[in-house]
Design a protein around this motif. Structure first.
Motif, PDB file in Angstrom:
ATOM      1  N   ALA A   6       0.827  -1.203   0.000  1.00  0.00           N
ATOM      2  CA  ALA A   6       0.000   0.000   0.000  1.00  0.00           C
ATOM      3  C   ALA A   6       0.863   1.256   0.000  1.00  0.00           C
ATOM      4  O   ALA A   6       0.566   2.223  -0.718  1.00  0.00           O
ATOM      5  CB  ALA A   6      -0.936  -0.002   1.209  1.00  0.00           C
ATOM      6  N   LEU A   9       2.237   1.762  -3.476  1.00  0.00           N
ATOM      7  CA  LEU A   9       1.202   2.234  -4.390  1.00  0.00           C
ATOM      8  C   LEU A   9       0.862   3.697  -4.141  1.00  0.00           C
ATOM      9  O   LEU A   9       0.633   4.459  -5.083  1.00  0.00           O
ATOM     10  CB  LEU A   9      -0.048   1.362  -4.264  1.00  0.00           C
ATOM     11  CG  LEU A   9       0.072  -0.035  -4.858  1.00  0.00           C
ATOM     12  CD1 LEU A   9      -1.169  -0.852  -4.538  1.00  0.00           C
ATOM     13  CD2 LEU A   9       0.297   0.033  -6.357  1.00  0.00           C
ATOM     14  N   ASN A  31      -6.738   5.694  -9.562  1.00  0.00           N
ATOM     15  CA  ASN A  31      -6.876   4.237  -9.521  1.00  0.00           C
ATOM     16  C   ASN A  31      -5.756   3.582  -8.730  1.00  0.00           C
ATOM     17  O   ASN A  31      -5.991   2.620  -7.996  1.00  0.00           O
ATOM     18  CB  ASN A  31      -6.925   3.670 -10.935  1.00  0.00           C
ATOM     19  CG  ASN A  31      -8.223   3.970 -11.622  1.00  0.00           C
ATOM     20  OD1 ASN A  31      -9.198   4.349 -10.996  1.00  0.00           O
ATOM     21  ND2 ASN A  31      -8.241   3.817 -12.924  1.00  0.00           N
ATOM     22  N   VAL A  32      -4.539   4.090  -8.860  1.00  0.00           N
ATOM     23  CA  VAL A  32      -3.418   3.531  -8.088  1.00  0.00           C
ATOM     24  C   VAL A  32      -3.625   3.798  -6.607  1.00  0.00           C
ATOM     25  O   VAL A  32      -3.356   2.939  -5.757  1.00  0.00           O
ATOM     26  CB  VAL A  32      -2.074   4.107  -8.595  1.00  0.00           C
ATOM     27  CG1 VAL A  32      -0.922   3.645  -7.730  1.00  0.00           C
ATOM     28  CG2 VAL A  32      -1.838   3.719 -10.040  1.00  0.00           C
ATOM     29  N   LEU A  35      -6.157   1.337  -5.293  1.00  0.00           N
ATOM     30  CA  LEU A  35      -5.535   0.031  -5.072  1.00  0.00           C
ATOM     31  C   LEU A  35      -4.746   0.020  -3.762  1.00  0.00           C
ATOM     32  O   LEU A  35      -4.744  -0.965  -3.022  1.00  0.00           O
ATOM     33  CB  LEU A  35      -4.613  -0.322  -6.239  1.00  0.00           C
ATOM     34  CG  LEU A  35      -5.301  -0.752  -7.526  1.00  0.00           C
ATOM     35  CD1 LEU A  35      -4.261  -0.901  -8.639  1.00  0.00           C
ATOM     36  CD2 LEU A  35      -6.047  -2.041  -7.325  1.00  0.00           C
ATOM     37  N   MET A  38      -7.181  -0.283  -0.954  1.00  0.00           N
ATOM     38  CA  MET A  38      -7.666  -1.652  -0.858  1.00  0.00           C
ATOM     39  C   MET A  38      -6.650  -2.533  -0.118  1.00  0.00           C
ATOM     40  O   MET A  38      -7.015  -3.296   0.776  1.00  0.00           O
ATOM     41  CB  MET A  38      -7.936  -2.231  -2.241  1.00  0.00           C
ATOM     42  CG  MET A  38      -8.461  -3.645  -2.211  1.00  0.00           C
ATOM     43  SD  MET A  38      -8.486  -4.430  -3.808  1.00  0.00           S
ATOM     44  CE  MET A  38      -6.745  -4.580  -4.154  1.00  0.00           C
ATOM     45  N   CYS A  39      -5.364  -2.395  -0.467  1.00  0.00           N
ATOM     46  CA  CYS A  39      -4.323  -3.170   0.220  1.00  0.00           C
ATOM     47  C   CYS A  39      -4.241  -2.799   1.694  1.00  0.00           C
ATOM     48  O   CYS A  39      -4.073  -3.666   2.557  1.00  0.00           O
ATOM     49  CB  CYS A  39      -2.979  -2.956  -0.453  1.00  0.00           C
ATOM     50  SG  CYS A  39      -2.846  -3.714  -2.064  1.00  0.00           S
TER      51      CYS A  39
END
Length: 55
Positions: A6, A9, A31-32, A35, A38-39
Protein backbone atom coordinates in the motif's frame (compact mmCIF):
# COMPACT_ATOMS: atom_id res chain seq x y z
CA UNK A 1 3.25 -7.20 3.78
CA UNK A 2 0.14 -5.57 2.34
CA UNK A 3 0.95 -2.41 4.28
CA UNK A 4 4.26 -2.13 2.42
CA UNK A 5 2.50 -2.72 -0.90
CA UNK A 6 0.00 0.00 0.00
CA UNK A 7 2.82 2.43 0.82
CA UNK A 8 4.49 1.74 -2.53
CA UNK A 9 1.20 2.23 -4.39
CA UNK A 10 0.57 5.52 -2.57
CA UNK A 11 4.08 6.67 -3.50
CA UNK A 12 3.50 5.77 -7.16
CA UNK A 13 0.17 7.62 -7.14
CA UNK A 14 1.93 10.63 -5.64
CA UNK A 15 4.64 10.56 -8.32
CA UNK A 16 2.08 10.25 -11.12
CA UNK A 17 0.15 13.19 -9.70
CA UNK A 18 3.12 15.47 -8.99
CA UNK A 19 5.01 14.81 -12.20
CA UNK A 20 1.78 15.03 -14.21
CA UNK A 21 2.72 11.86 -16.06
CA UNK A 22 0.33 11.13 -18.87
CA UNK A 23 -1.03 7.62 -18.35
CA UNK A 24 -4.02 5.76 -19.67
CA UNK A 25 -7.22 5.54 -17.64
CA UNK A 26 -6.25 2.26 -15.99
CA UNK A 27 -3.08 3.59 -14.33
CA UNK A 28 -4.29 7.04 -13.33
CA UNK A 29 -3.20 8.35 -9.95
CA UNK A 30 -6.70 7.91 -8.55
CA UNK A 31 -6.88 4.24 -9.52
CA UNK A 32 -3.42 3.53 -8.09
CA UNK A 33 -4.42 5.31 -4.88
CA UNK A 34 -7.60 3.21 -4.66
CA UNK A 35 -5.53 0.03 -5.07
CA UNK A 36 -3.35 1.25 -2.20
CA UNK A 37 -6.41 1.84 -0.05
CA UNK A 38 -7.67 -1.65 -0.86
CA UNK A 39 -4.32 -3.17 0.22
CA UNK A 40 -4.33 -1.08 3.38
CA UNK A 41 -7.88 -2.17 4.19
CA UNK A 42 -6.93 -5.81 3.73
CA UNK A 43 -3.93 -5.30 6.01
CA UNK A 44 -6.09 -3.74 8.73
CA UNK A 45 -8.60 -6.59 8.35
CA UNK A 46 -5.83 -9.07 9.09
CA UNK A 47 -5.50 -10.69 5.66
CA UNK A 48 -1.78 -9.97 5.32
CA UNK A 49 -0.91 -10.44 8.98
CA UNK A 50 1.59 -13.19 8.33
CA UNK A 51 1.94 -16.90 8.01
CA UNK A 52 0.63 -18.95 10.88
CA UNK A 53 1.33 -22.65 11.14
CA UNK A 54 -1.78 -24.54 12.13
CA UNK A 55 -1.66 -27.72 14.17
Amino acid sequence: MLGIVAAVLFFLAFLINVAEISTNDVFSSTNVMLLGLMCLGLQVAGVGAGWARRR
